[in-house]
Design a protein around this motif. Structure first.
Motif, PDB file in Angstrom:
ATOM      1  N   GLY A  67       0.817  -1.208   0.000  1.00  0.00           N
ATOM      2  CA  GLY A  67       0.000   0.000   0.000  1.00  0.00           C
ATOM      3  C   GLY A  67       0.848   1.253   0.000  1.00  0.00           C
ATOM      4  O   GLY A  67       2.070   1.205  -0.125  1.00  0.00           O
ATOM      5  N   ILE A  68       0.180   2.375   0.156  1.00  0.00           N
ATOM      6  CA  ILE A  68       0.858   3.663   0.189  1.00  0.00           C
ATOM      7  C   ILE A  68       1.007   4.121   1.639  1.00  0.00           C
ATOM      8  O   ILE A  68       0.296   3.662   2.536  1.00  0.00           O
ATOM      9  N   ALA A  69       1.953   5.034   1.846  1.00  0.00           N
ATOM     10  CA  ALA A  69       2.188   5.584   3.178  1.00  0.00           C
ATOM     11  C   ALA A  69       2.760   6.984   3.037  1.00  0.00           C
ATOM     12  O   ALA A  69       3.393   7.321   2.030  1.00  0.00           O
ATOM     13  N   MET A 106       7.344   5.933   8.520  1.00  0.00           N
ATOM     14  CA  MET A 106       6.238   6.004   7.585  1.00  0.00           C
ATOM     15  C   MET A 106       4.937   6.050   8.379  1.00  0.00           C
ATOM     16  O   MET A 106       4.915   5.731   9.563  1.00  0.00           O
ATOM     17  N   CYS A 107       3.855   6.421   7.704  1.00  0.00           N
ATOM     18  CA  CYS A 107       2.570   6.536   8.370  1.00  0.00           C
ATOM     19  C   CYS A 107       1.478   5.951   7.482  1.00  0.00           C
ATOM     20  O   CYS A 107       1.363   6.337   6.316  1.00  0.00           O
ATOM     21  N   LYS A 165       5.512  -0.652   1.621  1.00  0.00           N
ATOM     22  CA  LYS A 165       4.805   0.604   1.423  1.00  0.00           C
ATOM     23  C   LYS A 165       5.546   1.492   0.425  1.00  0.00           C
ATOM     24  O   LYS A 165       6.779   1.551   0.412  1.00  0.00           O
ATOM     25  N   VAL A 166       4.759   2.185  -0.386  1.00  0.00           N
ATOM     26  CA  VAL A 166       5.289   3.153  -1.332  1.00  0.00           C
ATOM     27  C   VAL A 166       4.902   4.546  -0.839  1.00  0.00           C
ATOM     28  O   VAL A 166       3.730   4.794  -0.511  1.00  0.00           O
ATOM     29  N   ILE A 167       5.866   5.435  -0.770  1.00  0.00           N
ATOM     30  CA  ILE A 167       5.608   6.781  -0.258  1.00  0.00           C
ATOM     31  C   ILE A 167       4.743   7.550  -1.264  1.00  0.00           C
ATOM     32  O   ILE A 167       5.097   7.688  -2.441  1.00  0.00           O
ATOM     33  N   SER A 168       3.620   8.048  -0.765  1.00  0.00           N
ATOM     34  CA  SER A 168       2.672   8.762  -1.617  1.00  0.00           C
ATOM     35  C   SER A 168       2.593  10.247  -1.304  1.00  0.00           C
ATOM     36  O   SER A 168       2.107  11.041  -2.126  1.00  0.00           O
TER      37      SER A 168
END
Length: 281
Positions: free
Chosen positions: A73-75, A130-131, A155-158
């Motif tokens: 997911g994104i984070a 990350m969050c 996680k992929v940074i969004s």
């Protein structure tokens, strides 16, 4: 088999295309997609949904302890570049202050970082983590279903302090995941390898049939026998066992006691160690 849990349809689309996953119309609680060795579920946003989706997926994929679990997911992150991919090394649930530490058994070139899970979207970012809103629910539940070596969070940074979360669109999320597919594919291949290794290690050894033919073992004794055989084979230089040398033993209790004493006498074998350790006598 790898079970993938994502929160959003946009996070799923690139994975569905890349791995040729097909919609499973027989499942209605959550949207599920299946492939040859992958099952993906879209959980919805939030840690409770993510945990519930894990339970649901576990129930429809055979409840095997040797399946891998992967949350993709994104984070958000205070300063990491949008589009970077990370494995979670520590997950902290802000609401409960509980923490989990995913295994670092896998050897990959993927950068790792800590991850915090919050209950509501955040406009502020912690400095060193990350969050997201799903990871703690996912990991807490998946850890009840398999060993920690088979659970990973990617996680992929969004968004970050320069690129606000309000800029995120579904098409942007889809592209962010698509851009990390080579790295994700490598991670999934490593997970599959570990699955196979653990399944082989935990399988009943061939020798157990010979033991059962000669002596009666209860269910509890059989589990104990399996562990002892594995230890004997691991610590013997050629992995062989001389069962004929045990035929003088009267019952399963004597066999187990003999194997335990034998293991105590065996030295630990390292690669390259000269042969010469005794076999069962």
């Amino acid at each position: 088999m790898i079970n993938i849990v994502v929160a959003l349809p946009a996070e799923a689309r690139s994975l569905i295309r890349a791995f040729n996953l097909k919609s499973s119309n027989t499942h209605s609680l959550f949207k599920v997609y299946t492939g040859e060795a992958i099952t993906l579920v879209i959980s919805g946003v939030g840690k409770i949904n993510s945990a519930a989706a894990c339970v649901y997926l576990y129930s429809i994929t055979g409840e095997s302890e040797h399946m891998a679990w992967l949350n993709v997911g994104i984070a958000g992150h205070a300063h990491s570049v949008v589009g970077e991919g990370f494995l979670a090394t520590k997950i902290t649930d802000v609401a409960t202050s509980s923490s989990w530490y995913p295994s670092r058994l896998l050897t990959t070139g993927i950068t790792a970082d800590a991850l915090i899970t919050v209950d509501l979207p955040q406009n502020d970012y912690p400095d060193d983590s990350m969050c997201d809103m799903e990871a703690s629910g996912f990991y807490a539940m998946a850890s009840k279903m398999t060993t920690c070596e088979l659970i990973q969070i990617y996680k992929v940074i969004s968004d970050n302090r320069q690129h606000d979360a309000h800029e995120i669109t579904a098409s942007r999320v889809e592209q962010l995941i698509a851009d990390r597919l080579p790295e994700l594919s490598e991670l999934m291949a490593r997970l599959s390898t570990v699955c196979d290794e653990l399944k082989a290690f935990n399988a009943e050894p061939d020798e157990i049939k010979e033991f059962i033919r000669e002596w009666h073992f209860s269910v509890t004794q059989r589990h104990r026998l399996k562990r002892l055989i594995a230890c004997c084979k691991l610590r013997s230089p050629d992995g062989s066992m001389n069962i004929a040398s045990l035929m003088h033993l009267k019952n399963s209790r004597e066999v187990l006691k003999h194997l335990e004493k034998h293991i105590e006498r065996l030295p630990v074998c390292f690669p390259g160690r000269p042969a010469g350790a005794d076999h069962i006598v």
